[in-house]
Design a protein around this motif. Structure first.
Motif, PDB file in Angstrom:
ATOM      1  N   ALA A 186      35.294  20.967   5.699  1.00 52.27           N
ATOM      2  CA  ALA A 186      35.672  20.824   7.202  1.00 52.27           C
ATOM      3  C   ALA A 186      36.040  22.172   7.397  1.00 52.27           C
ATOM      4  O   ALA A 186      35.584  23.004   8.601  1.00 52.27           O
ATOM      5  N   VAL A 187      36.560  23.103   6.566  1.00 52.96           N
ATOM      6  CA  VAL A 187      36.993  24.431   6.844  1.00 52.96           C
ATOM      7  C   VAL A 187      36.033  25.313   6.682  1.00 52.96           C
ATOM      8  O   VAL A 187      35.798  26.174   7.618  1.00 52.96           O
ATOM      9  N   SER A 213      38.618  15.130  -4.284  1.00 55.72           N
ATOM     10  CA  SER A 213      38.028  15.090  -3.023  1.00 55.72           C
ATOM     11  C   SER A 213      38.088  16.725  -2.441  1.00 55.72           C
ATOM     12  O   SER A 213      39.038  17.381  -2.340  1.00 55.72           O
ATOM     13  N   GLU A 249      36.433  17.370   0.744  1.00 57.55           N
ATOM     14  CA  GLU A 249      36.342  17.396   2.284  1.00 57.55           C
ATOM     15  C   GLU A 249      36.836  18.145   3.005  1.00 57.55           C
ATOM     16  O   GLU A 249      36.215  18.656   3.898  1.00 57.55           O
ATOM     17  N   TRP A 250      38.217  18.651   2.571  1.00 58.39           N
ATOM     18  CA  TRP A 250      38.975  19.585   3.412  1.00 58.39           C
ATOM     19  C   TRP A 250      38.317  20.895   3.488  1.00 58.39           C
ATOM     20  O   TRP A 250      38.299  21.691   4.254  1.00 58.39           O
ATOM     21  N   LEU A 251      37.521  21.043   2.373  1.00 59.49           N
ATOM     22  CA  LEU A 251      36.938  22.472   2.157  1.00 59.49           C
ATOM     23  C   LEU A 251      35.565  22.491   3.092  1.00 59.49           C
ATOM     24  O   LEU A 251      35.527  23.448   3.565  1.00 59.49           O
TER      25      LEU A 251
END
Length: 67
Positions: A58-59, A52, A54-56
C-alpha cells in the motif's frame, strides 16, 4: 625504563615533531550492544507473528503513482 618514563619520552618526541596532545571523548557503545540485540529480537518476533506485507504494498503504491 618505567611506563611513565616511556610515555614522557614518547610525548616529548611527538611535541618535537609539532604534535600536541588532545583528549577526545566518544560515546560509550557498551550499552548500545544490549539495545541493538533487544531490538533485533523484537523484529524477529514480529516477523514470526505477522508475515503479511500488505501495508508495504500500500505504501509503495502511493509512492510510485504518477502524478
Amino acid at each position: 625504563m618505567s611506563v611513565a618514563e616511556r610515555a614522557a619520552t614518547y610525548r616529548a618526541r611527538m611535541r618535537a615533531k609539532g604534535y600536541r596532545p588532545v583528549q577526545v571523548w566518544v560515546p560509550d557503545v557498551k550499552g548500545l550492544q544490549k539495545d541493538i540485540a533487544a531490538q533485533g529480537q523484537r523484529v524477529a518476533r514480529s516477523d514470526k507473528q505477522d508475515g503479511s506485507l500488505e501495508w508495504l504494498d500500500a505504501v509503495n503504491a502511493d509512492l510510485w503513482t504518477d502524478q
